[in-house]
Design an enzyme around this catalytic site. Structure first.
Site, PDB file in Angstrom:
ATOM      1  N   ILE A 152       0.832  -1.210   0.000  1.00 58.16           N
ATOM      2  CA  ILE A 152       0.000   0.000   0.000  1.00 58.16           C
ATOM      3  C   ILE A 152       0.864   1.255   0.000  1.00 58.16           C
ATOM      4  O   ILE A 152       0.662   2.169  -0.816  1.00 58.16           O
ATOM      5  CB  ILE A 152      -0.953   0.010   1.221  1.00 58.16           C
ATOM      6  N   TYR A 153       1.837   1.320   0.894  1.00 57.52           N
ATOM      7  CA  TYR A 153       2.717   2.486   0.943  1.00 57.52           C
ATOM      8  C   TYR A 153       3.413   2.688  -0.399  1.00 57.52           C
ATOM      9  O   TYR A 153       3.439   3.796  -0.954  1.00 57.52           O
ATOM     10  CB  TYR A 153       3.752   2.311   2.051  1.00 57.52           C
ATOM     11  N   GLY A 154       4.010   1.619  -0.938  1.00 63.97           N
ATOM     12  CA  GLY A 154       4.716   1.723  -2.207  1.00 63.97           C
ATOM     13  C   GLY A 154       3.812   2.124  -3.357  1.00 63.97           C
ATOM     14  O   GLY A 154       4.213   2.888  -4.246  1.00 63.97           O
ATOM     15  N   THR A 214       1.172   4.030  -3.176  1.00 61.26           N
ATOM     16  CA  THR A 214       0.878   5.471  -3.089  1.00 61.26           C
ATOM     17  C   THR A 214       2.063   6.290  -3.591  1.00 61.26           C
ATOM     18  O   THR A 214       1.882   7.306  -4.266  1.00 61.26           O
ATOM     19  CB  THR A 214       0.542   5.906  -1.652  1.00 61.26           C
TER      20      THR A 214
END
Length: 288
Positions: free
Chosen positions: A161-163, A165
């Site tokens: 998820i972080y990557g 975004t």
């Protein structure tokens, strides 16, 4: 309306109560800029301003509690900056949420939504508000979006998820650069590299010995990175600029120089002590 005598630029840094955002705010004040900080809570913003004023007693600094995922909060942040200092010259979309590096199926819908709202929606809101506000000012200005792990397509378990975004921020920024080309407002990208933070500390503890060596070689303290980036941001004249902490040549050089592998920035994490606060807690955060 002109800035009060003294500051040369008015700079807004979102997510600036801790970590890299705080270090950027501190470095901008040292460069004689007026600075507007922001964070999620009034208490965090107040503590941030107090700390900055203790270091820069004659500085021009104010702050606003703002959730960048809410565009009305971002509009309020821009309005406060212009009401206080007359205009916004440089807007930095730095606010972000790291989340926890865990398998996708273990994340709740709320955790996923929070990361997307802080990282991606917040960056979009910041660009929309800053572009509109700078156009209304009828002055040239700059907007920079902050990339992070995943923006170049690198994958790692627990970072989906972080990557995602951060890779979306790269596409979004390049699209905005193309859309507004030829106008007075410049849009660019900040690539800060590996910043010593709570999120890095968590990843370091779970990493293999080889990956720990990589973190030790490439990670840097927020204040070290900010001191290098701020002069380049203030003097930039290029639309679509990429302001990067470490170039590919720098990275190769670090791998070849033993001193960078033994700097000790993350050594406290190998055996938890009081120093962990300096390595993870005091210098950075998963939320800013």
């Amino acid at each position: 309306m002109d800035l009060p005598s003294g500051p040369s630029h008015c700079v807004v840094v979102t997510g600036s109560t801790r970590g890299l955002g705080f270090a950027l705010a501190d470095a901008f004040l040292a460069a004689d800029c007026a600075v507007v900080v922001s964070g999620r809570t009034e208490s965090a913003v107040g503590e941030c301003i107090e700390k900055l004023r203790s270091t820069h007693p004659n500085s021009s600094v104010t702050g606003v509690a703002a959730d960048v995922g809410r565009i009305e909060d971002v509009e309020g942040l821009f309005a406060t900056a212009t009401a206080t200092f007359g205009r916004v010259d440089l807007w930095i979309n730095n606010a972000g949420l790291g989340g926890h590096p865990v398998p996708l199926v273990e994340l709740t819908a709320t955790e996923i939504a929070d990361v997307v709202a802080a990282n991606l929606t917040g960056t979009m809101n910041g660009c929309i508000v800053a572009l509109a506000g700078m156009r209304e000012q009828q002055t040239a200005g700059q907007i920079f979006n902050t990339e992070g792990f995943g923006s170049n397509g690198v994958k790692r378990n627990g970072m989906a998820i972080y990557g995602a975004t951060k890779q979306a921020i790269r596409y979004f920024t390049r699209s905005v650069v193309k859309e507004i080309a030829g106008g007075p407002i410049r849009v660019g990208t900040i690539i800060p590299g590996i910043v010593v933070s709570d999120m890095l500390a968590e990843q370091y503890r779970a990493a293999s010995p080889r990956r720990r060596d990589l973190y030790s070689a490439f990670a840097d303290l927020p204040e070290t990175i900010a001191a290098e980036l701020v002069p380049r941001l203030l003097t930039n004249q290029e639309h679509g600029a990429v302001i990067s902490w470490l170039s590919p040549t720098d990275m190769v050089g670090r791998m070849l120089r033993p001193k960078y592998k033994k700097r000790g920035l993350l050594a406290a994490l190998d055996a938890p002590t009081e120093d962990i606060e300096r390595v993870g807690g005091a210098s950075g955060s998963t939320k800013s």
